[in-house]
Design an enzyme around this catalytic site. Structure first.
Site, PDB file in Angstrom:
ATOM      1  N   ASN A  59     -58.461 -56.279  -1.070  1.00  0.00           N
ATOM      2  CA  ASN A  59     -58.823 -56.649   0.456  1.00  0.00           C
ATOM      3  C   ASN A  59     -60.076 -56.451   0.820  1.00  0.00           C
ATOM      4  O   ASN A  59     -60.635 -56.446   1.821  1.00  0.00           O
ATOM      5  CB  ASN A  59     -57.936 -55.669   1.328  1.00  0.00           C
ATOM      6  CG  ASN A  59     -56.374 -55.869   1.463  1.00  0.00           C
ATOM      7  OD1 ASN A  59     -55.671 -57.024   0.902  1.00  0.00           O
ATOM      8  ND2 ASN A  59     -55.828 -54.781   1.108  1.00  0.00           N
ATOM      9  N   HIS A 148     -46.179 -55.883   9.499  1.00  0.00           N
ATOM     10  CA  HIS A 148     -46.537 -54.836   8.493  1.00  0.00           C
ATOM     11  C   HIS A 148     -45.484 -53.601   8.641  1.00  0.00           C
ATOM     12  O   HIS A 148     -45.111 -53.182   9.578  1.00  0.00           O
ATOM     13  CB  HIS A 148     -48.035 -54.503   8.621  1.00  0.00           C
ATOM     14  CG  HIS A 148     -48.462 -53.679   7.265  1.00  0.00           C
ATOM     15  ND1 HIS A 148     -48.416 -52.190   7.194  1.00  0.00           N
ATOM     16  CD2 HIS A 148     -48.698 -53.877   6.066  1.00  0.00           C
ATOM     17  CE1 HIS A 148     -48.941 -51.722   6.204  1.00  0.00           C
ATOM     18  NE2 HIS A 148     -48.758 -52.788   5.384  1.00  0.00           N
ATOM     19  N   GLU A 189     -49.561 -59.225  14.234  1.00  0.00           N
ATOM     20  CA  GLU A 189     -50.790 -59.240  13.463  1.00  0.00           C
ATOM     21  C   GLU A 189     -51.851 -60.447  13.750  1.00  0.00           C
ATOM     22  O   GLU A 189     -50.925 -61.617  13.784  1.00  0.00           O
ATOM     23  CB  GLU A 189     -50.339 -59.229  11.955  1.00  0.00           C
ATOM     24  CG  GLU A 189     -49.882 -57.847  11.357  1.00  0.00           C
ATOM     25  CD  GLU A 189     -49.350 -58.164   9.896  1.00  0.00           C
ATOM     26  OE1 GLU A 189     -50.041 -58.548   9.137  1.00  0.00           O
ATOM     27  OE2 GLU A 189     -48.531 -57.174   9.621  1.00  0.00           O
ATOM     28  N   SER A 193     -50.478 -60.315   6.668  1.00  0.00           N
ATOM     29  CA  SER A 193     -50.976 -59.788   5.509  1.00  0.00           C
ATOM     30  C   SER A 193     -50.304 -60.437   4.361  1.00  0.00           C
ATOM     31  O   SER A 193     -50.856 -60.490   3.303  1.00  0.00           O
ATOM     32  CB  SER A 193     -50.650 -58.295   5.433  1.00  0.00           C
ATOM     33  OG  SER A 193     -49.184 -57.983   5.519  1.00  0.00           O
ATOM     34  N   ASP A 218     -52.423 -56.129  15.580  1.00  0.00           N
ATOM     35  CA  ASP A 218     -52.801 -55.379  14.414  1.00  0.00           C
ATOM     36  C   ASP A 218     -54.106 -56.312  13.687  1.00  0.00           C
ATOM     37  O   ASP A 218     -53.570 -57.324  13.329  1.00  0.00           O
ATOM     38  CB  ASP A 218     -51.857 -55.081  13.418  1.00  0.00           C
ATOM     39  CG  ASP A 218     -52.289 -54.336  12.151  1.00  0.00           C
ATOM     40  OD1 ASP A 218     -53.453 -54.559  11.828  1.00  0.00           O
ATOM     41  OD2 ASP A 218     -51.214 -53.809  11.430  1.00  0.00           O
ATOM     42  N   HIS A 221     -56.442 -57.446   8.824  1.00  0.00           N
ATOM     43  CA  HIS A 221     -56.898 -58.500   7.830  1.00  0.00           C
ATOM     44  C   HIS A 221     -58.008 -59.424   8.534  1.00  0.00           C
ATOM     45  O   HIS A 221     -58.437 -60.315   8.081  1.00  0.00           O
ATOM     46  CB  HIS A 221     -55.847 -59.019   7.187  1.00  0.00           C
ATOM     47  CG  HIS A 221     -55.100 -58.592   6.379  1.00  0.00           C
ATOM     48  ND1 HIS A 221     -55.353 -58.222   5.227  1.00  0.00           N
ATOM     49  CD2 HIS A 221     -53.820 -57.651   6.562  1.00  0.00           C
ATOM     50  CE1 HIS A 221     -54.415 -57.262   4.636  1.00  0.00           C
ATOM     51  NE2 HIS A 221     -53.660 -56.959   5.413  1.00  0.00           N
ATOM     52  N   LYS A 252     -60.169 -52.749   4.504  1.00  0.00           N
ATOM     53  CA  LYS A 252     -59.876 -53.917   3.880  1.00  0.00           C
ATOM     54  C   LYS A 252     -61.410 -54.752   3.931  1.00  0.00           C
ATOM     55  O   LYS A 252     -62.225 -54.383   3.189  1.00  0.00           O
ATOM     56  CB  LYS A 252     -58.905 -54.683   4.474  1.00  0.00           C
ATOM     57  CG  LYS A 252     -57.596 -53.756   4.651  1.00  0.00           C
ATOM     58  CD  LYS A 252     -56.625 -54.665   5.306  1.00  0.00           C
ATOM     59  CE  LYS A 252     -55.347 -53.543   5.303  1.00  0.00           C
ATOM     60  NZ  LYS A 252     -54.722 -53.298   4.092  1.00  0.00           N
TER      61      LYS A 252
HETATM   62  C1  LIG Z   1     -51.458 -55.474   8.375  1.00  0.00           C
HETATM   63  C2  LIG Z   1     -51.552 -54.296   8.279  1.00  0.00           C
HETATM   64  N1  LIG Z   1     -51.436 -53.215   8.969  1.00  0.00           N
HETATM   65  C3  LIG Z   1     -51.826 -52.049   8.649  1.00  0.00           C
HETATM   66  C4  LIG Z   1     -52.158 -51.848   7.402  1.00  0.00           C
HETATM   67  C5  LIG Z   1     -52.268 -50.188   7.077  1.00  0.00           C
HETATM   68  O1  LIG Z   1     -53.858 -49.943   6.951  1.00  0.00           O
HETATM   69  P1  LIG Z   1     -54.578 -48.664   5.955  1.00  0.00           P
HETATM   70  O2  LIG Z   1     -54.726 -49.305   4.450  1.00  0.00           O
HETATM   71  O3  LIG Z   1     -55.814 -48.487   6.513  1.00  0.00           O
HETATM   72  O4  LIG Z   1     -53.362 -47.610   5.852  1.00  0.00           O
HETATM   73  C6  LIG Z   1     -52.397 -52.567   6.339  1.00  0.00           C
HETATM   74  C7  LIG Z   1     -52.553 -52.259   4.775  1.00  0.00           C
HETATM   75  O5  LIG Z   1     -52.053 -52.045   4.129  1.00  0.00           O
HETATM   76  C8  LIG Z   1     -52.133 -54.012   6.676  1.00  0.00           C
HETATM   77  O6  LIG Z   1     -52.050 -54.839   5.973  1.00  0.00           O
END
Ligand SMILES: Cc1ncc(COP(=O)(O)O)c(C=O)c1O
Length: 402
Positions: A59, A148, A189, A193, A218, A221, A252
């Site tokens: 990422n 996610h 999101e 993702s 969220d 990405h 990321k």
């Molecule tokens: C859409 C999304 N939200 C949250 C997360 C979690 O973030 P982190 O890797 O900082 O725990 C991820 C990654 O894995 C993600 O893809």
């Protein structure tokens, strides 16, 4: 105790030990069986190091995780704090609160154009903390079906009624909003993702306004990648005052680690009091705070990486997607590009072909995605070269000829 007494004590405990051994062996049997099922259906997860391959998987969209200028900036920042501790030494509500973390949160708020921010140890922590404590019993939380796992887990911890709406389907969301009761929350999101597509944020804001629903976005990405300076999709579209909370993650596009929730000061105060994943954990170490601060300062100084990413995306669309007309792709304009295939075996076969050719291609298998939607998830980066993209096309052409 004499040796004799010890021996008798062991005999007394023997039935208990036997019971324990039996329980342990039946438990191990169950665990092994569950793994065997995954192995049989081709969905067994395993940790693998692929460091020597061309990166089409991480990422690290802007290459900040490998950026020497960022590394130098973080070292220089550390040198300015000779008393910097190695760890936070406690949770934010106890010993973990510092002037540094306060200052970084203010700087992040300016960057993300929010009233305030609150730093969490990871995006996972931010999402579970936020969704678990915000909607109350009697409220309704509606989530896009593709959100996610961290949001799903947060929603599971909440006492609110929960429902999912079809991916990016505003009609389905509206039907569910009409039936919902209590305070309404919608969670999406900004860049998905697993598909790489965008949420229709402006239309979502309009719909949420109509039903008095609070929107949570969220931006995992999108952080670093979209917006005039990498502030994310919400700021890019000028919607920051219409969204209750934005989750920005720093592992990321920002190339470091941690996360922050951007929103009002009231929301921040609420999270400090009720978000358990914020309250009951040791805060991020000062080193991470400086890394977060320097990554944000760097992307404001240097816009070239975002331009390079746009160029490489254009090259990918022209040289891969358009050259493989019989393949199925998710509808994505983002650095996450997904080639859809059918079945875990097919996804694995193509990923292995790529790896044998020196490219880090990863298969996303069911049940992570629905059966029939298995895919090769290709992440593009500012540092990928045109030549690497051309090698990728050759591998995919070979895969579909085989
Ligand atoms: C859409 C999304 N939200 C949250 C997360 C979690 O973030 P982190 O890797 O900082 O725990 C991820 C990654 O894995 C993600 O893809």
């Amino acid at each position: 105790m004499s040796t004799e007494q010890t021996a008798y004590a062991i005999f007394d405990e023997l039935p208990y030990f036997c019971q324990m051994v039996e329980t342990a062996s039946s438990l191990l049997h169950t665990l092994a069986n569950r793994l065997a099922v995954r192995r049989q259906n081709g969905s067994l997860r395993a940790l693998r190091v692929n460091e020597a391959l061309v990166d089409f998987s991480s990422n690290d969209y802007l290459g900040l995780a490998r950026s020497i200028p960022l590394q130098t900036a973080i070292r220089q920042a550390e040198e300015q704090y000779p008393d910097l501790r190695n760890g936070a030494t406690g949770s934010r509500l106890l010993a973990g609160q510092t002037t540094l973390v306060d200052a970084v949160e203010v700087e992040l708020a300016q960057f993300y154009r929010s009233e305030h921010t609150l730093i969490f140890n990871s995006g996972y922590d931010a999402n579970i903390g936020l969704l678990a404590c915000l909607p109350q019993q009697g409220d309704t939380l509606l989530t896009d079906e593709l959100i996610h796992a961290s949001m799903i887990d947060g929603a599971r911890l909440s006492y609110a009624r929960r429902d999912r709406f079809r991916h990016n389907d505003l009609g389905d969301l509206e039907t569910k909003l009409q039936q919902a009761t209590g305070q309404l929350f919608v969670a999406v999101e900004s860049v998905y993702s697993m598909d790489g597509d965008f949420a229709p944020l402006a239309d979502l804001c309009t719909l949420c306004d109509r039903y008095g629903a609070a929107l949570i976005v969220d931006e995992a990405h999108a952080s670093g990648v979209y917006g005039p300076n990498g502030e994310g999709r919400v700021v890019e579209l000028g919607l920051q005052d219409r969204v209750l909370a934005r989750v920005h993650t720093f592992g990321k596009g920002m190339g470091v680690h941690g996360a922050a929730i951007a929103g009002s000061t009231l929301l921040r105060d609420y999270l400090i009091n009720f978000a358990r994943s914020f309250i009951y954990t040791t805060a991020l170490p000062p080193h991470s705070l400086l890394a977060i601060r320097e990554a944000h300062r760097l992307i404001q100084r240097d816009t070239t990486t975002r331009t390079q990413l746009t160029t490489i995306l254009g090259h990918f669309h022209a040289q891969v997607i358009r050259q493989l007309p019989d393949t199925r792709w998710t509808d994505s304009l983002s650095p996450i590009q997904c080639l859809l295939v059918s079945g875990n075996d097919e996804a694995r076969r193509i990923a292995t072909l790529g790896q044998q050719a020196g490219l880090d291609l990863r298969a996303i298998l069911s049940p992570t995605v629905p059966a029939g939607q298995e895919r090769i998830r290709i992440c593009l980066h500012a540092f990928n070269s045109a030549d690497e993209i051309d090698r990728l096309r050759t591998v995919l052409q070979m895969a579909f000829l085989a």
